[in-house]
Design a protein around this motif. Structure first.
Motif, PDB file in Angstrom:
ATOM      1  N   LYS A  53       0.929  -1.213  -0.119  1.00  0.00           N
ATOM      2  CA  LYS A  53       0.014  -0.071  -0.048  1.00  0.00           C
ATOM      3  C   LYS A  53       0.685   1.140  -0.084  1.00  0.00           C
ATOM      4  N   VAL A  54       0.280   2.402  -0.091  1.00  0.00           N
ATOM      5  CA  VAL A  54       0.862   3.725  -0.039  1.00  0.00           C
ATOM      6  C   VAL A  54       0.362   4.333   1.424  1.00  0.00           C
ATOM      7  N   THR A  55       1.127   4.787   2.017  1.00  0.00           N
ATOM      8  CA  THR A  55       0.962   5.273   3.384  1.00  0.00           C
ATOM      9  C   THR A  55       0.540   6.677   3.433  1.00  0.00           C
ATOM     10  N   SER A  56       0.062   7.072   4.484  1.00  0.00           N
ATOM     11  CA  SER A  56      -0.102   8.454   4.491  1.00  0.00           C
ATOM     12  C   SER A  56       1.034   9.504   4.439  1.00  0.00           C
ATOM     13  N   GLY A  57       2.371   8.658   4.765  1.00  0.00           N
ATOM     14  CA  GLY A  57       3.495   9.747   4.909  1.00  0.00           C
ATOM     15  C   GLY A  57       4.118   9.473   3.331  1.00  0.00           C
ATOM     16  N   ASN A  58       3.398   9.171   2.146  1.00  0.00           N
ATOM     17  CA  ASN A  58       3.813   8.909   0.849  1.00  0.00           C
ATOM     18  C   ASN A  58       4.962   7.878   0.839  1.00  0.00           C
ATOM     19  N   CYS A  59       4.858   6.739   1.576  1.00  0.00           N
ATOM     20  CA  CYS A  59       5.752   5.385   1.438  1.00  0.00           C
ATOM     21  C   CYS A  59       5.067   4.474   0.680  1.00  0.00           C
ATOM     22  N   TYR A  60       5.834   3.584   0.056  1.00  0.00           N
ATOM     23  CA  TYR A  60       5.189   2.259  -0.414  1.00  0.00           C
ATOM     24  C   TYR A  60       5.510   1.476   0.683  1.00  0.00           C
ATOM     25  N   GLU A  61       4.209   0.747   1.345  1.00  0.00           N
ATOM     26  CA  GLU A  61       4.768  -0.395   2.406  1.00  0.00           C
ATOM     27  C   GLU A  61       4.236  -1.606   2.142  1.00  0.00           C
ATOM     28  N   ILE A  62       5.073  -2.652   2.605  1.00  0.00           N
ATOM     29  CA  ILE A  62       4.957  -3.833   2.233  1.00  0.00           C
ATOM     30  C   ILE A  62       4.774  -4.827   3.545  1.00  0.00           C
ATOM     31  N   TYR A  63       3.817  -5.559   3.765  1.00  0.00           N
ATOM     32  CA  TYR A  63       3.662  -6.756   4.757  1.00  0.00           C
ATOM     33  C   TYR A  63       3.923  -7.971   4.129  1.00  0.00           C
ATOM     34  N   GLY A  64       4.639  -8.778   4.732  1.00  0.00           N
ATOM     35  CA  GLY A  64       4.804 -10.224   4.105  1.00  0.00           C
ATOM     36  C   GLY A  64       5.869 -10.877   5.253  1.00  0.00           C
ATOM     37  N   TRP A  65       6.223 -12.024   4.562  1.00  0.00           N
ATOM     38  CA  TRP A  65       7.046 -13.061   5.064  1.00  0.00           C
ATOM     39  C   TRP A  65       8.301 -13.188   4.236  1.00  0.00           C
ATOM     40  N   ASN A  66       9.513 -13.618   4.998  1.00  0.00           N
ATOM     41  CA  ASN A  66      10.656 -14.072   4.098  1.00  0.00           C
ATOM     42  C   ASN A  66      10.627 -15.385   4.088  1.00  0.00           C
ATOM     43  N   ALA A  67      11.731 -15.782   3.471  1.00  0.00           N
ATOM     44  CA  ALA A  67      11.875 -17.333   3.092  1.00  0.00           C
ATOM     45  C   ALA A  67      11.973 -18.177   4.597  1.00  0.00           C
ATOM     46  N   ASN A  68      12.295 -17.601   5.680  1.00  0.00           N
ATOM     47  CA  ASN A  68      12.334 -18.167   6.715  1.00  0.00           C
ATOM     48  C   ASN A  68      10.810 -18.303   7.437  1.00  0.00           C
ATOM     49  N   GLY A  69       9.877 -17.691   7.082  1.00  0.00           N
ATOM     50  CA  GLY A  69       8.664 -17.531   7.608  1.00  0.00           C
ATOM     51  C   GLY A  69       8.760 -16.184   8.748  1.00  0.00           C
ATOM     52  N   ASP A  70       9.617 -15.304   8.594  1.00  0.00           N
ATOM     53  CA  ASP A  70       9.511 -14.370   9.527  1.00  0.00           C
ATOM     54  C   ASP A  70       8.859 -13.327   9.024  1.00  0.00           C
ATOM     55  N   LYS A  71       8.089 -12.275   9.901  1.00  0.00           N
ATOM     56  CA  LYS A  71       7.147 -11.421   9.268  1.00  0.00           C
ATOM     57  C   LYS A  71       7.803 -10.224   9.024  1.00  0.00           C
ATOM     58  N   LEU A  72       7.538  -9.557   7.871  1.00  0.00           N
ATOM     59  CA  LEU A  72       8.341  -8.502   7.579  1.00  0.00           C
ATOM     60  C   LEU A  72       7.483  -7.166   7.242  1.00  0.00           C
ATOM     61  N   GLU A  73       7.847  -6.062   7.769  1.00  0.00           N
ATOM     62  CA  GLU A  73       6.960  -4.918   7.507  1.00  0.00           C
ATOM     63  C   GLU A  73       8.182  -3.760   6.664  1.00  0.00           C
ATOM     64  N   ILE A  74       8.004  -3.550   5.410  1.00  0.00           N
ATOM     65  CA  ILE A  74       9.202  -2.688   4.874  1.00  0.00           C
ATOM     66  C   ILE A  74       8.502  -1.351   4.218  1.00  0.00           C
ATOM     67  N   TYR A  75       9.080  -0.298   4.520  1.00  0.00           N
ATOM     68  CA  TYR A  75       8.722   1.023   3.872  1.00  0.00           C
ATOM     69  C   TYR A  75       9.586   1.455   2.722  1.00  0.00           C
ATOM     70  N   TYR A  76       9.221   1.568   1.673  1.00  0.00           N
ATOM     71  CA  TYR A  76      10.180   1.884   0.419  1.00  0.00           C
ATOM     72  C   TYR A  76       9.999   3.409   0.059  1.00  0.00           C
ATOM     73  N   HIS A  77      10.984   4.292  -0.160  1.00  0.00           N
ATOM     74  CA  HIS A  77      11.030   5.506  -0.633  1.00  0.00           C
ATOM     75  C   HIS A  77      10.258   5.424  -2.182  1.00  0.00           C
ATOM     76  N   PRO A  78       9.368   6.117  -2.394  1.00  0.00           N
ATOM     77  CA  PRO A  78       8.600   5.609  -3.926  1.00  0.00           C
ATOM     78  C   PRO A  78       9.551   6.402  -4.860  1.00  0.00           C
ATOM     79  N   VAL A  79      10.168   7.369  -4.830  1.00  0.00           N
ATOM     80  CA  VAL A  79      11.083   7.819  -5.774  1.00  0.00           C
ATOM     81  C   VAL A  79      12.343   7.077  -5.912  1.00  0.00           C
ATOM     82  N   THR A  80      13.228   6.785  -4.818  1.00  0.00           N
ATOM     83  CA  THR A  80      14.428   6.120  -4.922  1.00  0.00           C
ATOM     84  C   THR A  80      14.306   4.579  -5.045  1.00  0.00           C
ATOM     85  N   GLY A  81      13.357   4.036  -4.340  1.00  0.00           N
ATOM     86  CA  GLY A  81      13.277   2.576  -4.201  1.00  0.00           C
ATOM     87  C   GLY A  81      13.937   1.924  -3.105  1.00  0.00           C
TER      88      GLY A  81
END
Length: 89
Positions: A53-81
């Protein structure tokens, strides 16, 4: 994997909710990277996605899991990636 990434890009949500996430940019959306490009980069680390999703702070935000099954929440800058904040949900 590409089909899955493209399909997941269709679930992009534009959230108006205020969360304790970073403020990424004030740049117009015309200067943002396409969501599919950021998703492609994220899928190297996030092997199973729950939400993108796109956050109110204008970031791309991803919720998911890595290969080990750990939960991840990562915010990405939408201009630089670049990842600007990481955590777990």
């Amino acid at each position: 994997m590409l089909i899955r990434t493209l399909a997941l890009s269709s679930i992009i949500l534009f959230s108006g909710a205020a969360w304790a996430g970073p403020d990424c940019t004030e740049e117009p959306k015309s200067k943002w990277l396409p969501p599919a490009e950021v998703l492609s980069k994220a899928m190297k680390e996030v092997t199973e996605m729950k939400l993108f999703k796109v956050t109110s702070g204008n970031c791309y935000e991803i919720y998911g899991w890595n290969a080990n099954g750990d939960k991840l929440e990562i915010y990405y800058h939408p201009v630089t990636g670049e990842a600007v904040k990481r955590g777990s949900w």
